[in-house]
Structures are given as C-alpha cells and as structure tokens.
Motif scaffolding. Structure first.
Motif, PDB file in Angstrom:
ATOM      1  N   ALA A  91      36.728  26.358  24.785  1.00  0.00           N
ATOM      2  CA  ALA A  91      36.549  25.021  25.354  1.00  0.00           C
ATOM      3  C   ALA A  91      36.083  24.044  24.289  1.00  0.00           C
ATOM      4  O   ALA A  91      36.553  22.899  24.231  1.00  0.00           O
ATOM      5  N   GLY A  92      35.166  24.454  23.430  1.00  0.00           N
ATOM      6  CA  GLY A  92      34.700  23.597  22.344  1.00  0.00           C
ATOM      7  C   GLY A  92      35.800  23.262  21.367  1.00  0.00           C
ATOM      8  O   GLY A  92      35.886  22.133  20.863  1.00  0.00           O
ATOM      9  N   LEU A  93      36.666  24.227  21.085  1.00  0.00           N
ATOM     10  CA  LEU A  93      37.784  23.992  20.171  1.00  0.00           C
ATOM     11  C   LEU A  93      38.763  22.981  20.759  1.00  0.00           C
ATOM     12  O   LEU A  93      39.227  22.076  20.058  1.00  0.00           O
ATOM     13  N   ILE A  94      39.047  23.091  22.034  1.00  0.00           N
ATOM     14  CA  ILE A  94      39.964  22.145  22.688  1.00  0.00           C
ATOM     15  C   ILE A  94      39.372  20.736  22.684  1.00  0.00           C
ATOM     16  O   ILE A  94      40.063  19.760  22.355  1.00  0.00           O
ATOM     17  N   ILE A  95      38.094  20.615  23.028  1.00  0.00           N
ATOM     18  CA  ILE A  95      37.443  19.299  23.031  1.00  0.00           C
ATOM     19  C   ILE A  95      37.404  18.712  21.626  1.00  0.00           C
ATOM     20  O   ILE A  95      37.652  17.518  21.422  1.00  0.00           O
ATOM     21  N   GLY A  96      37.134  19.546  20.620  1.00  0.00           N
ATOM     22  CA  GLY A  96      37.118  19.075  19.236  1.00  0.00           C
ATOM     23  C   GLY A  96      38.474  18.583  18.771  1.00  0.00           C
ATOM     24  O   GLY A  96      38.577  17.553  18.090  1.00  0.00           O
ATOM     25  N   ILE A  97      39.538  19.279  19.150  1.00  0.00           N
ATOM     26  CA  ILE A  97      40.894  18.861  18.768  1.00  0.00           C
ATOM     27  C   ILE A  97      41.257  17.545  19.455  1.00  0.00           C
ATOM     28  O   ILE A  97      41.863  16.660  18.847  1.00  0.00           O
ATOM     29  N   VAL A  98      40.863  17.390  20.724  1.00  0.00           N
ATOM     30  CA  VAL A  98      41.135  16.133  21.435  1.00  0.00           C
ATOM     31  C   VAL A  98      40.423  14.972  20.746  1.00  0.00           C
ATOM     32  O   VAL A  98      41.009  13.909  20.521  1.00  0.00           O
ATOM     33  N   PHE A  99      39.154  15.171  20.374  1.00  0.00           N
ATOM     34  CA  PHE A  99      38.412  14.115  19.674  1.00  0.00           C
ATOM     35  C   PHE A  99      39.025  13.811  18.316  1.00  0.00           C
ATOM     36  O   PHE A  99      39.080  12.656  17.889  1.00  0.00           O
ATOM     37  N   LEU A 100      39.501  14.831  17.615  1.00  0.00           N
ATOM     38  CA  LEU A 100      40.133  14.614  16.315  1.00  0.00           C
ATOM     39  C   LEU A 100      41.394  13.772  16.459  1.00  0.00           C
ATOM     40  O   LEU A 100      41.608  12.825  15.695  1.00  0.00           O
ATOM     41  N   PHE A 101      42.238  14.079  17.449  1.00  0.00           N
ATOM     42  CA  PHE A 101      43.449  13.291  17.656  1.00  0.00           C
ATOM     43  C   PHE A 101      43.132  11.864  18.087  1.00  0.00           C
ATOM     44  O   PHE A 101      43.819  10.928  17.694  1.00  0.00           O
ATOM     45  N   GLU A 102      42.068  11.689  18.887  1.00  0.00           N
ATOM     46  CA  GLU A 102      41.674  10.332  19.263  1.00  0.00           C
ATOM     47  C   GLU A 102      41.217   9.535  18.053  1.00  0.00           C
ATOM     48  O   GLU A 102      41.567   8.363  17.905  1.00  0.00           O
ATOM     49  N   ALA A 103      40.458  10.154  17.179  1.00  0.00           N
ATOM     50  CA  ALA A 103      39.985   9.465  15.977  1.00  0.00           C
ATOM     51  C   ALA A 103      41.152   9.127  15.055  1.00  0.00           C
ATOM     52  O   ALA A 103      41.211   8.024  14.492  1.00  0.00           O
ATOM     53  N   LEU A 104      42.086  10.042  14.893  1.00  0.00           N
ATOM     54  CA  LEU A 104      43.238   9.768  14.033  1.00  0.00           C
ATOM     55  C   LEU A 104      44.146   8.699  14.631  1.00  0.00           C
ATOM     56  O   LEU A 104      44.680   7.859  13.902  1.00  0.00           O
ATOM     57  N   SER A 105      44.321   8.704  15.943  1.00  0.00           N
ATOM     58  CA  SER A 105      45.162   7.672  16.557  1.00  0.00           C
ATOM     59  C   SER A 105      44.468   6.307  16.504  1.00  0.00           C
ATOM     60  O   SER A 105      45.124   5.287  16.327  1.00  0.00           O
ATOM     61  N   PHE A 106      43.164   6.265  16.637  1.00  0.00           N
ATOM     62  CA  PHE A 106      42.428   5.006  16.523  1.00  0.00           C
ATOM     63  C   PHE A 106      42.550   4.451  15.119  1.00  0.00           C
ATOM     64  O   PHE A 106      42.727   3.253  14.916  1.00  0.00           O
ATOM     65  N   ARG A 107      42.469   5.321  14.132  1.00  0.00           N
ATOM     66  CA  ARG A 107      42.567   4.875  12.735  1.00  0.00           C
ATOM     67  C   ARG A 107      43.942   4.293  12.431  1.00  0.00           C
ATOM     68  O   ARG A 107      44.062   3.297  11.732  1.00  0.00           O
TER      69      ARG A 107
END
Length: 184
Positions: A91-107
């Motif tokens: 669950a932590g890995l999935i949440i971390g990947i979602v946050f990573l993609f959100e940060a990259l898409s925001f950038r």
C-alpha cells in the motif's frame, strides 16, 4: 550548486524513508529532524532564506523536540511496538508511486515548464508579506480567529473556579511577621 541540491534532496529522501522504517520511535524523530534540516538546506539553495530559518526554528526547534519529549515521557516501547510492518509495504509503494506521478505531472504542466522566469526579483519577506496580506488576507484573519478561539478554549478548560481552594499569599501577614521578627 546542482550537486548540493541533489545531495540534500537525496538526504531528505533517505531520511524520510528512515522516519517510517525505524523501529524505535525516538530514532524516527531523530530522522525527522534530519529531514527538516535537509529541507531547510534546500530552501537556502533556492534562496528562500526566511522560510528556511523559520523552518528550522519552528519544525526542528519546537515541533520535533516536542515530539521527542512526548515520546520519551510516554515511554512508547510497549508490546506491539517494532513489530513486522512489511504487510504495509504494497500500500505504501502504491501511494508513493501515485505521489511521484503527481509531482512529475505538476512539474511538466506548470506554466509550460518556464515558471522560474516569471518570478520577479524581490526580497522574500516582501513577497511573502504582499501575498499574505493582499491575496490571502481573509484566510489570515480566519486563521487568527481559530487560534484565538483555541486559546480561549484552553484557558476555559484549565481555569479553576474555586477561589477558596487557591493557595495565596497574605502580604499583610508576611510583612507583620517580618516586622515582629526584626523588633523582637
């Protein structure tokens, strides 16, 4: 300069991972302090010195030390502490990947990627004050009212209404005793 940025970013990331993976809660708070220090160094590299020093004073100097004292006072080393937490890893890995993609898409979508060119060169405190007291003045006022209500609530909850139960000093008795001792 870029090397220092990556060094502090890597330090903050590794320290953040150690915060959630440390078995001892005291060690977890110490790693949290390292995260705050690395983040403050990143703010200094980004030339936002005011935020960096406020970050150090508030988070490291107050909140993290408060966490450390509370953890040490409560002695959180009872049964169940430090158990195997590997079942939370997916669950932590999935949440971390979602946050990573959100940060990259925001950038990639922020003003076409050239937003640093649009920032005006002004002192940090001036820009912070201008934004806080013009664009977000209503939120600032609401936050101050919330803090005022919290302060009044803390005073009401801790106020003791029994005046007769209070221990106090009677200045007349103390002075008369001192005079009696010096004269006698």
């Amino acid at each position: 300069m870029e090397g220092l940025f990556y060094l502090f970013a890597l330090g903050a990331t590794i320290s953040g991972i150690m915060v959630i993976s440390a078995f001892s809660s005291v060690h977890s708070v110490l790693w949290l302090i390292m995260v705050f220090i690395s983040a403050s160094a990143l703010f200094i590299l980004l030339e936002v010195e005011f935020i960096a020093f406020i970050f150090l004073i508030v988070y490291v100097g107050a909140i993290a030390i408060l966490f450390l004292f509370v953890i040490m006072m409560l002695n959180l080393t009872g049964p169940g502490m430090g158990d195997d937490m590997s079942n939370y890893l997916p669950a932590g890995l999935i949440i971390g990947i979602v946050f990573l993609f959100e940060a990259l898409s925001f950038r990639s979508t922020t003003l076409g990627g050239n937003w640093p060119l649009l920032v005006e060169k002004a002192p940090n405190i001036e820009v912070l004050g201008r934004v806080l007291y013009t664009d977000y003045y209503y939120l600032f006022i609401i936050a101050s009212f919330i803090l005022l209500v919290a302060m009044i609530g803390a005073i009401v909850l801790t106020h003791d209404e029994g005046i007769e139960k209070r221990k106090g000093q009677d200045i007349y008795i103390q002075i008369s005793r001192q005079l009696w001792r010096t004269r006698g």
